[in-house]
Write an enzyme that holds these catalytic residues in place. Structure first.
Site, PDB file in Angstrom:
ATOM      1  N   LYS A 111       0.829  -1.215   0.000  1.00 44.57           N
ATOM      2  CA  LYS A 111       0.000   0.000   0.000  1.00 44.57           C
ATOM      3  C   LYS A 111       0.856   1.254   0.000  1.00 44.57           C
ATOM      4  O   LYS A 111       0.520   2.240  -0.657  1.00 44.57           O
ATOM      5  CB  LYS A 111      -0.962  -0.005   1.196  1.00 44.57           C
ATOM      6  N   LYS A 193      -6.146 -10.097  -4.916  1.00 40.39           N
ATOM      7  CA  LYS A 193      -7.255 -10.544  -4.060  1.00 40.39           C
ATOM      8  C   LYS A 193      -8.419  -9.570  -4.168  1.00 40.39           C
ATOM      9  O   LYS A 193      -8.222  -8.384  -4.423  1.00 40.39           O
ATOM     10  CB  LYS A 193      -6.778 -10.702  -2.613  1.00 40.39           C
ATOM     11  N   LYS A 196     -11.976  -4.243  -1.109  1.00 35.86           N
ATOM     12  CA  LYS A 196     -12.763  -3.005  -1.215  1.00 35.86           C
ATOM     13  C   LYS A 196     -11.952  -1.920  -1.915  1.00 35.86           C
ATOM     14  O   LYS A 196     -12.487  -1.115  -2.648  1.00 35.86           O
ATOM     15  CB  LYS A 196     -13.128  -2.497   0.186  1.00 35.86           C
TER      16      LYS A 196
HETATM   17  P1  ADP Z   1     -10.884  -5.472   2.424  1.00 37.42           P
HETATM   18  O1  ADP Z   1      -9.540  -5.974   1.954  1.00 37.42           O
HETATM   19  O2  ADP Z   1     -11.963  -5.800   1.461  1.00 37.42           O
HETATM   20  O3  ADP Z   1     -10.888  -4.015   2.856  1.00 37.42           O
HETATM   21  P2  ADP Z   1     -10.965  -6.044   5.284  1.00 37.42           P
HETATM   22  O4  ADP Z   1      -9.532  -5.640   5.448  1.00 37.42           O
HETATM   23  O5  ADP Z   1     -12.012  -5.157   5.890  1.00 37.42           O
HETATM   24  O6  ADP Z   1     -11.269  -6.295   3.742  1.00 37.42           O
HETATM   25  O7  ADP Z   1     -11.126  -7.525   5.865  1.00 37.42           O
HETATM   26  C1  ADP Z   1     -12.302  -8.052   6.451  1.00 37.42           C
HETATM   27  C2  ADP Z   1     -12.188  -9.558   6.507  1.00 37.42           C
HETATM   28  O8  ADP Z   1     -12.387 -10.114   5.208  1.00 37.42           O
HETATM   29  C3  ADP Z   1     -10.809 -10.045   6.978  1.00 37.42           C
HETATM   30  O9  ADP Z   1     -10.977 -11.182   7.796  1.00 37.42           O
HETATM   31  C4  ADP Z   1     -10.116 -10.432   5.695  1.00 37.42           C
HETATM   32  O10 ADP Z   1      -9.142 -11.444   5.892  1.00 37.42           O
HETATM   33  C5  ADP Z   1     -11.285 -10.957   4.881  1.00 37.42           C
HETATM   34  N1  ADP Z   1     -11.040 -10.813   3.439  1.00 37.42           N
HETATM   35  C6  ADP Z   1     -10.897  -9.638   2.776  1.00 37.42           C
HETATM   36  N2  ADP Z   1     -10.679  -9.852   1.460  1.00 37.42           N
HETATM   37  C7  ADP Z   1     -10.680 -11.202   1.295  1.00 37.42           C
HETATM   38  C8  ADP Z   1     -10.509 -12.074   0.174  1.00 37.42           C
HETATM   39  N3  ADP Z   1     -10.320 -11.589  -1.040  1.00 37.42           N
HETATM   40  N4  ADP Z   1     -10.570 -13.409   0.377  1.00 37.42           N
HETATM   41  C9  ADP Z   1     -10.779 -13.926   1.605  1.00 37.42           C
HETATM   42  N5  ADP Z   1     -10.953 -13.160   2.717  1.00 37.42           N
HETATM   43  C10 ADP Z   1     -10.906 -11.819   2.563  1.00 37.42           C
END
Ligand code: ADP
Length: 326
Positions: A111, A193, A196
């Site tokens: 990031k 991956k 958001k």
């Molecule tokens: P993002 O990356 O979408 O902002 P967050 O950091 O808020 O997501 O993570 C919320 C939860 O969702 C965490 O437990 C994270 O490991 C899981 N998570 C986020 N993206 C993925 C993904 N692509 N595959 C599996 N789990 C995910």
């Protein structure tokens, strides 16, 4: 009863990566453990944001989680900034967290490369995460694979703090991950991956038409150029989504049809859209009901915050006492 803690950022819409990697597990675990789930809004402000948008996203995230099946009778759901002890403990952990390990975190490196100016919050993000988990002295953390490195750092922080301030009793447990078989969902671009922040998501509450508009052009097996080329299911993101949403017999059939060129990718995607609908229809329906009764969302968050404030104060009493702040 074992205690679990997990958090999600209100930095955009709840998507199927969040759902499959974490939230589906959160729903399955509630009732069997003491479950605490948190909308981590202090984490979300590391990137530039609009205050009014943060309010809206926090609400939408709460609504999405309740629609996905989080039951406030069986789990505590709350907003991080409603419990100020999270940031208090984070400061304390700043003083034991190793700088070198923070700088080595993959998410920080990725990031920070994409940012023009890097704030200290991005570096210290895993310290706040350690505070989130350890404030409730949680044993397990149901998360996706992307969080494993951060979680390892939480364990280091717990170990270091214990060594200095609680060597006999290990006041903080070293929390362990609780992964699902769908621990890493790739984005529809097939490049990174689903997240958001990258815009390669399918929202949990999107309509069937919106989902199809995204699935239709989604990347599949790159070697499958013509419909008559046999494919390799294991390298295809759509096949992995089938494994997450379709019944085992359908998954077997999909693998056979792909590897024998019986189906084209579009046929395979249509079947996936149907499987997703089976799981997403009740979630969408619950979301509609919650939109019509906003007080249900407010009540759930208020109850969760009240309980978590009590638990947090108790932990901080123990921390202050051991650190000489009493
Ligand atoms: P993002 O990356 O979408 O902002 P967050 O950091 O808020 O997501 O993570 C919320 C939860 O969702 C965490 O437990 C994270 O490991 C899981 N998570 C986020 N993206 C993925 C993904 N692509 N595959 C599996 N789990 C995910």
């Amino acid at each position: 009863m074992a205690r679990i803690f997990s958090g999600i950022q209100p930095s955009g819409e709840l998507h199927i990566g969040n759902y499959l990697g974490a939230v589906r597990n959160w729903v399955a675990l509630q009732g069997t453990v003491d479950a605490i789930y948190c909308i981590v809004d202090y984490h979300a402000i590391i990137a530039a944001y609009e205050p009014s948008q943060l309010r809206e996203r926090r609400r939408e995230m709460a609504l999405g989680l309740l629609a996905a099946g989080i039951d406030p009778e069986q789990a505590s759901l709350f907003v991080q900034s409603d419990v100020p002890e999270h940031t208090e403990l984070a400061w304390i952990f700043n003083t034991v967290a190793p700088l070198g390990e923070l700088e080595r975190q993959t998410q920080f490196k990725d990031k920070s490369q994409r940012m023009e100016s890097v704030n200290a919050g991005l570096l210290n993000y895993p310290i706040l995460q350690a505070a989130d988990i350890l404030l409730y002295r949680a044993d397990r953390v149901p998360v996706g694979e992307d969080q494993l490195q951060h979680l390892e750092l939480s364990r280091v922080i717990a170990r270091r703090w214990n060594a200095q301030f609680s060597p006999e009793t290990n006041f903080f447990p070293e929390p362990e991950a609780w992964l699902t078989p769908t621990r890493r969902i790739m984005g529809l671009d097939g490049q990174s991956k689903m997240s958001k922040s990258t815009g390669n998501t399918i929202g949990l509450l999107e309509s069937p038409e919106e989902i199809w508009a995204k699935l239709r052009p989604a990347v599949t097996d790159p070697k499958r150029i013509r419909k008559t080329d046999p494919g390799t299911p294991e390298v295809c993101n759509i096949y992995h989504l089938h494994k997450a949403f379709s019944a085992p017999a359908v998954v077997d059939h999909v693998a056979h049809q792909c590897s024998t060129a019986g189906w084209g990718c579009l046929d395979c995607k249509k079947v996936l859209a149907e499987s997703m609908e089976t799981e997403l229809v009740p979630i969408r329906r619950r979301a509609e009901m919650l939109r019509a009764t906003p007080e249900a969302v407010n009540d759930a968050l208020a109850t969760g915050a009240a309980r978590c404030r009590t638990l947090a104060r108790e932990t901080m009493r123990g921390v202050r006492d051991r650190m000489g702040f009493d």
